[in-house]
Design an enzyme around this catalytic site. Structure first.
Site, mmCIF file in Angstrom:
data_model
loop_
_atom_site.group_PDB
_atom_site.id
_atom_site.type_symbol
_atom_site.label_atom_id
_atom_site.label_comp_id
_atom_site.label_asym_id
_atom_site.label_seq_id
_atom_site.Cartn_x
_atom_site.Cartn_y
_atom_site.Cartn_z
ATOM 1 N N PHE A 85 0.831 -1.213 0.000
ATOM 2 C CA PHE A 85 0.000 0.000 0.000
ATOM 3 C C PHE A 85 0.871 1.272 0.000
ATOM 4 O O PHE A 85 0.884 2.028 -0.985
ATOM 5 C CB PHE A 85 -0.946 -0.085 1.217
ATOM 6 C CG PHE A 85 -1.471 1.224 1.708
ATOM 7 C CD1 PHE A 85 -2.108 2.103 0.845
ATOM 8 C CD2 PHE A 85 -1.348 1.575 3.050
ATOM 9 C CE1 PHE A 85 -2.605 3.311 1.304
ATOM 10 C CE2 PHE A 85 -1.841 2.777 3.520
ATOM 11 C CZ PHE A 85 -2.463 3.651 2.644
ATOM 12 N N ALA A 111 11.173 2.030 7.708
ATOM 13 C CA ALA A 111 9.769 2.346 8.031
ATOM 14 C C ALA A 111 9.451 1.739 9.387
ATOM 15 O O ALA A 111 9.094 0.574 9.495
ATOM 16 C CB ALA A 111 8.845 1.782 6.959
ATOM 17 N N TYR A 117 5.457 -7.734 15.998
ATOM 18 C CA TYR A 117 5.574 -6.523 15.174
ATOM 19 C C TYR A 117 6.261 -5.401 15.965
ATOM 20 O O TYR A 117 7.250 -4.826 15.505
ATOM 21 C CB TYR A 117 4.175 -6.101 14.735
ATOM 22 C CG TYR A 117 4.117 -4.906 13.820
ATOM 23 C CD1 TYR A 117 4.584 -4.960 12.504
ATOM 24 C CD2 TYR A 117 3.551 -3.703 14.252
ATOM 25 C CE1 TYR A 117 4.501 -3.870 11.660
ATOM 26 C CE2 TYR A 117 3.459 -2.597 13.409
ATOM 27 C CZ TYR A 117 3.931 -2.688 12.123
ATOM 28 O OH TYR A 117 3.844 -1.600 11.278
ATOM 29 N N THR A 171 -1.995 5.132 8.746
ATOM 30 C CA THR A 171 -2.076 5.748 7.419
ATOM 31 C C THR A 171 -3.148 5.028 6.607
ATOM 32 O O THR A 171 -3.316 3.811 6.732
ATOM 33 C CB THR A 171 -0.715 5.638 6.716
ATOM 34 O OG1 THR A 171 0.281 6.176 7.593
ATOM 35 C CG2 THR A 171 -0.687 6.386 5.400
HETATM 36 P P1 NAD Z 1 1.560 -3.523 3.195
HETATM 37 O O1 NAD Z 1 1.288 -4.811 3.845
HETATM 38 O O2 NAD Z 1 0.590 -3.013 2.191
HETATM 39 O O3 NAD Z 1 2.994 -3.511 2.526
HETATM 40 C C1 NAD Z 1 4.075 -4.272 2.984
HETATM 41 C C2 NAD Z 1 4.773 -4.875 1.795
HETATM 42 O O4 NAD Z 1 5.900 -5.641 2.242
HETATM 43 C C3 NAD Z 1 3.891 -5.821 1.006
HETATM 44 O O5 NAD Z 1 4.003 -5.533 -0.350
HETATM 45 C C4 NAD Z 1 4.458 -7.192 1.334
HETATM 46 O O6 NAD Z 1 4.221 -8.131 0.322
HETATM 47 C C5 NAD Z 1 5.915 -6.878 1.532
HETATM 48 N N1 NAD Z 1 6.643 -7.852 2.366
HETATM 49 C C6 NAD Z 1 6.266 -8.349 3.557
HETATM 50 N N2 NAD Z 1 7.199 -9.216 4.000
HETATM 51 C C7 NAD Z 1 8.181 -9.262 3.063
HETATM 52 C C8 NAD Z 1 9.402 -9.975 2.932
HETATM 53 N N3 NAD Z 1 9.798 -10.826 3.870
HETATM 54 N N4 NAD Z 1 10.146 -9.791 1.833
HETATM 55 C C9 NAD Z 1 9.747 -8.939 0.864
HETATM 56 N N5 NAD Z 1 8.598 -8.249 0.928
HETATM 57 C C10 NAD Z 1 7.822 -8.401 2.010
HETATM 58 O O7 NAD Z 1 1.731 -2.467 4.389
HETATM 59 P P2 NAD Z 1 1.873 -0.898 4.348
HETATM 60 O O8 NAD Z 1 0.744 -0.325 5.083
HETATM 61 O O9 NAD Z 1 2.169 -0.441 2.984
HETATM 62 O O10 NAD Z 1 3.179 -0.711 5.265
HETATM 63 C C11 NAD Z 1 4.447 -0.476 4.719
HETATM 64 C C12 NAD Z 1 5.453 -0.248 5.840
HETATM 65 O O11 NAD Z 1 5.067 0.871 6.620
HETATM 66 C C13 NAD Z 1 5.573 -1.422 6.798
HETATM 67 O O12 NAD Z 1 6.922 -1.600 7.152
HETATM 68 C C14 NAD Z 1 4.783 -0.989 8.004
HETATM 69 O O13 NAD Z 1 5.267 -1.583 9.177
HETATM 70 C C15 NAD Z 1 4.988 0.505 7.987
HETATM 71 N N6 NAD Z 1 3.867 1.173 8.647
HETATM 72 C C16 NAD Z 1 2.679 1.335 8.016
HETATM 73 C C17 NAD Z 1 1.630 1.942 8.689
HETATM 74 C C18 NAD Z 1 0.296 2.129 8.025
HETATM 75 O O14 NAD Z 1 -0.643 2.586 8.678
HETATM 76 N N7 NAD Z 1 0.137 1.793 6.779
HETATM 77 C C19 NAD Z 1 1.797 2.396 9.989
HETATM 78 C C20 NAD Z 1 3.028 2.205 10.598
HETATM 79 C C21 NAD Z 1 4.062 1.613 9.913
#
Ligand code: NAD
Ligand code: UDP
Ligand code: UDP
Length: 445
Positions: free
Chosen positions: A125, A226, A257, A287
């Site tokens: 995302f 991140a 996590y 987000t």
């Molecule tokens: P998401 O799940 O949409 O994206 C995470 C991506 O990482 C996915 O495409 C997934 O396939 C990939 N992934 C997971 N494990 C993997 C691995 N071992 N090897 C390669 N790829 C892998 O989540 P997001 O909301 O886009 O979050 C992205 C980052 O931002 C994350 O690190 C998350 O912890 C951080 N984050 C997001 C939020 C939020 O609200 N969206 C809040 C805090 C932190």
């Protein structure tokens, strides 16, 4: 004989001849021609009335064969049409391949300013929006993703672009490439996803982060991690500044996590100190926005989908817990600003406008329209009760603050999910039609 009489005689003879010819044609030629198998049925019927048992059987047999012949002929025609269709499709494919695809416009950067940027989790995302911005800025982007929660569809509009590369790879395993910067986002982010396989979540955030820091060390790249507001756990300080150390249960369901991300931060500063790796740490707060997964399980997608389907909106617990929601474009701006800055300490990136989850459910129902009931169900274990970023540091160091108001961001997100629902209904319907089509049923062994 007078001329008049002669003409009458000739006319009479001609008429007789015509009658004879018509009779001959009807009785002999058309019966014998047998052009249609159905004609045989008539022959049999006309022979004797009422027909004998034998004749009935024969007629049935003839009718059955006629039907079969017709069916055979139709199948042949269908096969022929399908072959033609396949040929056409092939032509379209080859035309598509030879015609340059239309991509969103990207700026031109000369080799001095153009960077090779790795985005782990770039098919997810947040990652996919970051890809869009950095591509448009003119950089070369390499996305590494194992597609656990990400999808090719999120970045498909860049596939084939000269500046874009997509690598299917799990970052728990080493990765050797040459790059200038790394945005390290790979990690499941929604509670149901990260709790699904807690061990893998820990490996991704520890071993995966070590690999990215090892890569950054080898190629002297700058790396942005991140991180998350979850490092504050269920906070006892409100709002949360970066100086707060947090309040995390190390063995609870969220620990894989929360502790994973805390180790990720610890590793970053260890590599910075010991190996002089340039690190940036973004503590991201909740987000939302388009491209969130339909089965994401987080509150924004759950509530919107429930409201769009006119289902009950499920609030976990009493709904008095709070969150602060930021729109994805604001986050992406903040991450890019942080990477570009000289600031190395952690920075909160979030929107300080705070809501209770109960209020949030009402806002979503109002914006979607509809009459969903809002119902409290059992609370989540260790659910943080209050969360709101203190963004003084981001304002001061990055000159950044969120711009998109909640209502505007939610309207975009609702419209995205509405389209996604319509799309999935369309796919379901066409797939049902295809698999239930009589033609497919017949062709099955
Ligand atoms: P998401 O799940 O949409 O994206 C995470 C991506 O990482 C996915 O495409 C997934 O396939 C990939 N992934 C997971 N494990 C993997 C691995 N071992 N090897 C390669 N790829 C892998 O989540 P997001 O909301 O886009 O979050 C992205 C980052 O931002 C994350 O690190 C998350 O912890 C951080 N984050 C997001 C939020 C939020 O609200 N969206 C809040 C805090 C932190
Ligand atoms: N690593 C990687 N890509 C690289 C360099 C290192 O994936 O380009 C991995 C490497 O496999 C190692 C980890 O990063 O497991 C940490 O590397 P570092 O050099 O810090 O440790 P070492 O290799 O000395 O154990
Ligand atoms: N939540 C809820 N209903 C849902 C999903 C989540 O009430 O269908 C609540 C959840 O208990 C939490 C808040 O919404 O208090 C935010 O949850 P989310 O999973 O989005 O992210 P978190 O901030 O907990 O990581």
């Amino acid at each position: 004989m007078s001329l008049m009489k002669k003409r009458v005689k000739i006319g009479f003879v001609t008429a007789i001849t015509l009658v004879v010819l018509i009779y001959f044609y009807k009785t002999v030629i058309s019966f014998n021609s047998n052009s249609s198998p159905l004609a045989n049925v008539l022959v049999e019927e006309q022979r004797q009335w009422p027909p004998t048992e034998d004749a009935v059987q024969r007629n049935l047999q003839i009718a059955y064969e006629a039907q079969n012949a017709l069916l055979h002929q139709q199948r042949q025609e269908l096969m022929h049409t399908k072959e033609q269709l396949a040929q056409l499709e092939e032509k379209v494919r080859s035309l598509q391949a030879s015609t340059p695809r239309k991509y969103p416009k990207v700026k031109y950067l000369n080799y001095k300013n153009r960077k090779r940027i790795l985005i782990t989790g770039g098919a997810g995302f947040v990652g996919s929006h970051l890809v869009d911005d950095l591509m448009i800025q003119g950089h070369e982007i390499i996305v590494v993703d194992n597609f656990f929660t990400g999808r090719k569809r999120n970045v498909e509009h860049w596939l084939g672009h000269a500046n874009f590369e997509l690598i299917h790879h799990d970052i728990v395993n080493p990765l050797f490439i040459e790059i200038d910067e790394i945005y390290h986002l790979a990690s499941p982010a929604s509670p149901p996803h990260y709790m699904y396989n807690p061990v893998k979540t820990i490996k991704t955030n520890t071993m995966g982060t070590i690999n990215m820091l090892g890569l950054a060390k080898r190629v002297m790249a700058k790396v942005l991690i991140a991180s998350t507001s979850e490092v504050y756990g269920d906070p006892t300080v409100h709002p949360q500044p970066e100086t707060y150390w947090g309040h995390v249960n190390p063995i609870g369901p969220r620990a894989c996590y929360d502790e994973g991300k805390r180790v990720s931060e610890t590793l970053s500063y260890a590599y910075a100190k010991q190996e002089k790796v340039q690190v940036r740490v973004a503590r991201i707060f909740n987000t939302y926005g388009p491209r969130m997964h339909m089965n994401d399980g987080r509150v924004v997608s759950n509530f919107i989908l429930q409201a769009l389907r006119n289902e009950t909106i499920t609030v976990y617990g009493n709904g008095k817990q709070t969150r602060s929601f930021q729109y994805v474009s604001d986050l992406v701006d903040g991450m890019i600003a942080l990477m570009a800055s000289n600031y190395t300490q952690p920075v909160n990136l979030g929107n300080p406008v705070e809501q209770t989850i109960e209020e949030f459910a009402k806002i979503i129902r109002l914006l979607v329209g509809g009459t969903s009931e809002i119902k409290q169900i059992s609370a989540m274990e260790d659910d943080p009760q209050r969360r709101k970023p203190d963004i003084t540091r981001a304002k001061k160091r990055l000159n950044w603050e969120p711009k998109v108001p909640l209502e505007a961001g939610l309207r975009q997100t609702i419209s995205y999910f509405r389209n996604e629902l319509a799309r999935s209904d369309r796919f379901q319907e066409s797939s049902r039609k295809y698999f239930e089509s009589p033609d497919l049923q017949r062709s099955r062994p």
